[in-house]
Design an enzyme around this catalytic site. Sequence first.
Site, mmCIF file in Angstrom:
data_model
loop_
_atom_site.group_PDB
_atom_site.id
_atom_site.type_symbol
_atom_site.label_atom_id
_atom_site.label_comp_id
_atom_site.label_asym_id
_atom_site.label_seq_id
_atom_site.Cartn_x
_atom_site.Cartn_y
_atom_site.Cartn_z
ATOM 1 C CB VAL A 61 7.749 -62.938 3.964
ATOM 2 C CG1 VAL A 61 8.997 -62.102 4.218
ATOM 3 C CG2 VAL A 61 6.932 -62.347 2.821
ATOM 4 C CB VAL A 64 11.064 -67.199 1.003
ATOM 5 C CG1 VAL A 64 12.050 -66.754 -0.066
ATOM 6 C CG2 VAL A 64 10.005 -68.129 0.410
ATOM 7 C CD GLU A 65 13.631 -62.175 2.974
ATOM 8 O OE1 GLU A 65 14.865 -62.347 3.095
ATOM 9 O OE2 GLU A 65 13.149 -61.350 2.178
ATOM 10 C CB SER A 66 15.078 -66.441 8.146
ATOM 11 O OG SER A 66 13.791 -66.690 8.704
ATOM 12 C CE1 TYR A 170 12.045 -62.921 -0.241
ATOM 13 C CE2 TYR A 170 10.666 -61.332 -1.378
ATOM 14 C CZ TYR A 170 11.069 -61.950 -0.214
ATOM 15 O OH TYR A 170 10.479 -61.601 0.977
#
Length: 186
Positions: A61, A64-66, A170
């Site tokens: 997570v 992928v997020e940051s 996502y």
Amino acid sequence: MRVKGAEGLRSLSFLVALGVVIMICLSLPVVLREVFPIRYTDMIATAAENHGVDWILIAAVIQVESGYRPAVVSKRGAVGLMQLMPETAFWISERAGRTIDTDDLTDPQTNIELGTYYLHYLLDRFPTEQAALAAYNGGPSNVSRWLGEGIWDGSYERTGGIPFAETRSYVRKVTMMRRLYQFLYQ
């Protein structure tokens, strides 16, 4: 004798090629660990243990997020490693009995702790990991509606049924990153 010499050369060429392929395969995980490192491992491990969430899922997570950038802020206002919306972070912190302000969301430990708490909440609320991931990105009320109306069944195989392109992408990215991290780190 010429035939045997040519066959021997082909055999030797095959063995050299096979050796090169084996060396590449053996070194591939090492190279990929350099390309896809996991940072903040102690913080991730602690949050995983505190909330009963697989540490590799948390790492996926974050990637992928940051991309492991703690101070990143999205166009929509999501902050930090796990890209928490400030309103969601305040709600989580209240549930967890903590007090935070917006600046705390760029602190890796705070962000990972709150993001993992929220991920655990979603994993408990939804029937599949993919549905929880969709809710993390697209909002719990949207995912509840999609599941309830039969728009999407919550499975990875049917992520094409997710109405939001960003959320569909996502869920696929996090799932694939998790699989890659499992291959590289377990």
